[in-house]
Design a protein around this motif. Structure first.
Motif, PDB file in Angstrom:
ATOM      1  N   SER A 206       0.569  -1.603   0.221  1.00  8.17           N
ATOM      2  CA  SER A 206      -0.194   0.200  -0.201  1.00  8.17           C
ATOM      3  C   SER A 206       0.784   0.819   0.112  1.00  8.17           C
ATOM      4  N   ASP A 207       0.263   2.460  -0.133  1.00  7.40           N
ATOM      5  CA  ASP A 207       1.537   3.236  -0.571  1.00  7.40           C
ATOM      6  C   ASP A 207       1.945   4.365   0.791  1.00  7.40           C
ATOM      7  N   LEU A 208       2.096   5.327   0.629  1.00  7.40           N
ATOM      8  CA  LEU A 208       2.204   6.147   2.317  1.00  7.40           C
ATOM      9  C   LEU A 208       1.861   6.739   2.718  1.00  7.40           C
ATOM     10  N   HIS A 209       0.573   7.343   1.743  1.00  6.32           N
ATOM     11  CA  HIS A 209      -0.788   7.418   3.043  1.00  6.32           C
ATOM     12  C   HIS A 209      -1.364   6.611   3.453  1.00  6.32           C
ATOM     13  N   SER A 210      -1.545   5.608   3.172  1.00 10.17           N
ATOM     14  CA  SER A 210      -1.953   4.527   4.082  1.00 10.17           C
ATOM     15  C   SER A 210      -1.276   4.370   5.517  1.00 10.17           C
ATOM     16  N   GLY A 211      -0.421   4.174   4.653  1.00 11.54           N
ATOM     17  CA  GLY A 211       0.766   3.803   6.184  1.00 11.54           C
ATOM     18  C   GLY A 211       0.307   4.889   7.318  1.00 11.54           C
ATOM     19  N   VAL A 212       0.861   5.868   6.782  1.00 14.04           N
ATOM     20  CA  VAL A 212       0.857   7.096   7.673  1.00 14.04           C
ATOM     21  C   VAL A 212      -0.373   7.592   8.274  1.00 14.04           C
ATOM     22  N   THR A 213      -1.734   6.503   7.777  1.00 16.95           N
ATOM     23  CA  THR A 213      -3.554   7.465   8.223  1.00 16.95           C
ATOM     24  C   THR A 213      -3.284   6.260   9.188  1.00 16.95           C
ATOM     25  N   SER A 214      -3.060   4.799   8.888  1.00 16.85           N
ATOM     26  CA  SER A 214      -2.778   3.543  10.035  1.00 16.85           C
ATOM     27  C   SER A 214      -2.236   4.009  11.121  1.00 16.85           C
ATOM     28  N   ALA A 215      -0.847   4.927  10.985  1.00 14.27           N
ATOM     29  CA  ALA A 215      -0.006   5.121  12.162  1.00 14.27           C
ATOM     30  C   ALA A 215      -1.355   5.628  13.174  1.00 14.27           C
ATOM     31  N   ILE A 216      -1.374   7.325  12.257  1.00 17.11           N
ATOM     32  CA  ILE A 216      -2.186   7.499  13.419  1.00 17.11           C
ATOM     33  C   ILE A 216      -3.593   7.159  14.656  1.00 17.11           C
ATOM     34  N   GLY A 217      -3.377   5.965  13.884  1.00 21.62           N
ATOM     35  CA  GLY A 217      -5.304   5.576  13.601  1.00 21.62           C
ATOM     36  C   GLY A 217      -4.545   5.025  15.078  1.00 21.62           C
ATOM     37  N   THR A 218      -4.284   4.137  15.690  1.00 23.17           N
ATOM     38  CA  THR A 218      -2.637   3.388  16.335  1.00 23.17           C
ATOM     39  C   THR A 218      -2.765   4.837  17.065  1.00 23.17           C
ATOM     40  N   LEU A 219      -1.430   5.541  17.255  1.00 20.34           N
ATOM     41  CA  LEU A 219      -1.220   6.716  17.490  1.00 20.34           C
ATOM     42  C   LEU A 219      -3.217   7.219  19.015  1.00 20.34           C
ATOM     43  N   ALA A 220      -3.643   7.449  18.193  1.00 15.70           N
ATOM     44  CA  ALA A 220      -4.333   8.132  18.958  1.00 15.70           C
ATOM     45  C   ALA A 220      -4.589   7.289  19.837  1.00 15.70           C
ATOM     46  N   GLY A 221      -4.978   6.099  20.519  1.00 19.68           N
ATOM     47  CA  GLY A 221      -4.761   5.164  21.506  1.00 19.68           C
ATOM     48  C   GLY A 221      -4.493   5.830  22.601  1.00 19.68           C
ATOM     49  N   GLY A 222      -5.364   5.704  23.760  1.00 21.67           N
ATOM     50  CA  GLY A 222      -4.886   6.209  24.850  1.00 21.67           C
ATOM     51  C   GLY A 222      -3.693   5.228  25.063  1.00 21.67           C
ATOM     52  N   LEU A 223      -3.456   4.042  25.220  1.00 24.47           N
ATOM     53  CA  LEU A 223      -2.422   3.129  25.627  1.00 24.47           C
ATOM     54  C   LEU A 223      -0.623   4.011  24.943  1.00 24.47           C
ATOM     55  N   HIS A 224      -0.883   4.490  23.742  1.00 29.34           N
ATOM     56  CA  HIS A 224      -0.149   4.972  23.173  1.00 29.34           C
ATOM     57  C   HIS A 224       0.340   6.114  23.213  1.00 29.34           C
ATOM     58  N   GLY A 225      -0.740   7.246  22.486  1.00 31.97           N
ATOM     59  CA  GLY A 225      -0.103   9.080  22.761  1.00 31.97           C
ATOM     60  C   GLY A 225      -0.334   9.807  22.918  1.00 31.97           C
ATOM     61  N   GLN A 324       3.345  24.701  28.603  1.00 31.58           N
ATOM     62  CA  GLN A 324       3.761  26.796  28.802  1.00 31.58           C
ATOM     63  C   GLN A 324       4.580  27.153  27.526  1.00 31.58           C
ATOM     64  N   MET A 325       4.035  26.744  26.148  1.00 34.06           N
ATOM     65  CA  MET A 325       3.861  26.779  24.969  1.00 34.06           C
ATOM     66  C   MET A 325       2.507  27.753  24.695  1.00 34.06           C
ATOM     67  N   GLY A 326       1.971  27.584  25.677  1.00 28.08           N
ATOM     68  CA  GLY A 326       0.388  27.816  25.186  1.00 28.08           C
ATOM     69  C   GLY A 326      -0.555  26.747  24.572  1.00 28.08           C
ATOM     70  N   ILE A 327       0.114  25.639  24.270  1.00 26.55           N
ATOM     71  CA  ILE A 327      -0.639  24.670  23.780  1.00 26.55           C
ATOM     72  C   ILE A 327      -1.512  24.141  23.691  1.00 26.55           C
ATOM     73  N   PRO A 328      -2.684  24.017  23.552  1.00 27.65           N
ATOM     74  CA  PRO A 328      -4.169  23.385  23.798  1.00 27.65           C
ATOM     75  C   PRO A 328      -3.634  21.577  24.344  1.00 27.65           C
ATOM     76  N   MET A 329      -4.098  21.659  25.284  1.00 23.86           N
ATOM     77  CA  MET A 329      -3.856  19.883  26.045  1.00 23.86           C
ATOM     78  C   MET A 329      -4.241  18.675  25.234  1.00 23.86           C
ATOM     79  N   ASP A 330      -5.469  19.097  24.507  1.00 22.71           N
ATOM     80  CA  ASP A 330      -6.262  18.363  23.389  1.00 22.71           C
ATOM     81  C   ASP A 330      -5.488  17.701  22.481  1.00 22.71           C
ATOM     82  N   ILE A 331      -3.941  18.532  21.925  1.00 23.61           N
ATOM     83  CA  ILE A 331      -3.406  18.682  20.752  1.00 23.61           C
ATOM     84  C   ILE A 331      -1.636  18.051  20.873  1.00 23.61           C
ATOM     85  N   TYR A 332      -2.122  18.035  22.355  1.00 24.40           N
ATOM     86  CA  TYR A 332      -0.329  16.841  22.608  1.00 24.40           C
ATOM     87  C   TYR A 332      -0.220  15.792  21.731  1.00 24.40           C
ATOM     88  N   THR A 333      -0.813  15.258  21.563  1.00 16.21           N
ATOM     89  CA  THR A 333      -1.508  13.567  20.860  1.00 16.21           C
ATOM     90  C   THR A 333      -0.728  14.095  19.316  1.00 16.21           C
TER      91      THR A 333
END
Length: 378
Positions: A206-225, A324-333
């Motif tokens: 499969s292509d790179l966009h699909s691979g990164v999409t898969s990875a982001i979906g995995t990182l979104a889980g509470g046990l990872h990211g 301290q950089m003013g980054i909202p908590m829900d975009i840390y992951t």
């Protein structure tokens, strides 16, 4: 072939890699043979991308060419901005937005139909994905706050440009350096869950966009990211309570609460990235004149060292840094994904070089020999 079940594939070696080296007992991490302590504060994220993707540090000319190429790919097609605006209006989860936009980016990529083993096309796609994701995240956060997106600037470095697009103003030198170092330290970490996800997808050709999409979906889980987000919630809870951090942690441990930012699936000692990020958390506190988030963190680490066997991981000090950089908590992951995308792409490029379909087995433990009964007889 062994039928022994290894839950979570723990301890199972499924591939060979030249990218990152981890010694969990010694607390060591290196990229391409270089210890992170030797370059994390000196090398930019752009340099680390070159190292991971190409195998060597870039020369000055190569660095300038690559950084300019990355900067030139930052802007998004109007239709992608429209998509982000719609997702912001729907109050979409930030990681879900990242997943959706990554997939959508393939529609506007000139190399989308290139062969999977075309390394130059993959490098070009990887460059575009890496350059555009920060723009997407910054635009999404501003749009959901009722502000307009800030256009990327090609004269700024990757880290500095993201903070500029997010906050609408140039960050100070300490913040820019701290964020760049955080990107460097999060760029790769062996065969973690999201990286493995990307590799499995890639192994099907499969292509790179699909691979990164898969990875982001995995990182979104509470046990990872999501640990650093939980760390900051804990620090704010301590700040809002009438107890000091020692008393708060003592009670939390006694109640059996899990303390976020401690322990790691790989490290049995202090995560080597934690010490580097701790110094930046302190610097940011000194610059702002408000050290409490760093001081709380130090008190928690010291208490945990005395009372438990757990040491801090990379998420523990990145939480107070980002806050301290003013980054909202829900975009840390999502910010984690802005960095780790470099490692995901490096592993996918490596997978393409010597590909074999990743196809493990599961041991069947269900019933056998059951008799089928037609629908009208049940």
């Amino acid at each position: 072939m062994s039928d022994e079940v290894k839950r979570g594939l723990e301890g199972v070696v499924v591939s060979e890699s030249r990218l990152s080296y981890i010694d969990g007992d010694a607390g060591e991490l290196g990229y391409r043979g270089y210890a992170i302590e030797d370059f994390a504060r000196e090398a930019s994220f752009e340099e680390v991308l070159s190292l991971l993707w190409n195998g060597e540090w870039p020369t000055p000319d190569e660095h300038d060419e690559f950084a300019a190429r990355l900067a030139a790919e930052r802007d998004l097609d109007t239709a992608v901005y429209d998509l982000i605006e719609e997702l912001a209006a729907q109050d979409e989860n930030p990681m879900a937005m990242m997943r959706t936009v990554t997939s959508a980016l393939s529609a506007y990529d000139e190399d989308v139909d290139a062969d999977p083993d075309d390394r130059e096309a993959n490098l070009a796609k990887g460059c575009r994905i890496t350059a555009k994701l920060p723009t997407a995240l910054a635009a999404f956060d501003r749009l959901r706050r009722g502000d307009g997106p800030v256009a990327p600037r090609e004269d700024l470095g990757h880290a500095e440009n993201f903070l500029y697009m997010l906050n609408g103003e140039l960050p100070d030198d300490v913040a820019a350096e701290a964020f760049d170092t955080a990107l460097v330290l999060h760029a790769d970490h062996g065969l973690n869950a999201s990286t493995f996800s990307a590799m499995v997808t890639t192994s099907t050709l499969s292509d790179l966009h699909s691979g990164v999409t898969s990875a982001i979906g995995t990182l979104a889980g509470g046990l990872h990211g999501g640990a650093n987000q939980n760390v900051m919630r804990m620090l704010k809870e301590i700040d809002e309570s009438e107890r000091g951090p020692d008393e708060w942690i003592e009670e939390a441990v006694a109640e059996g609460r899990r303390i976020p930012g401690f322990g790691h699936r790989v490290y049995n000692v202090r995560d080597p990235r934690a010490a580097i990020l701790a110094s930046y958390s302190e610097q940011l506190g000194e610059t702002s004149g408000e050290r409490k988030w760093y001081d709380y963190s130090v008190a928690i680490e010291e208490h945990m060292a005395e009372e438990t066997k757990f040491a801090p991981n990379v998420d523990f000090y990145s939480a107070s840094m980002y806050y301290q950089m003013g980054i909202p908590m829900d975009i840390y992951t999502p910010i984690f994904s802005l960095s780790r995308v470099g490692g995901w792409i490096a592993h996918m490029l490596e997978q393409y070089e010597d590909n074999r379909l990743i196809r493990p087995r599961a041991r069947y433990v269900g019933e056998r020999g059951r008799e089928f009964v037609p629908l009208d007889e049940r």
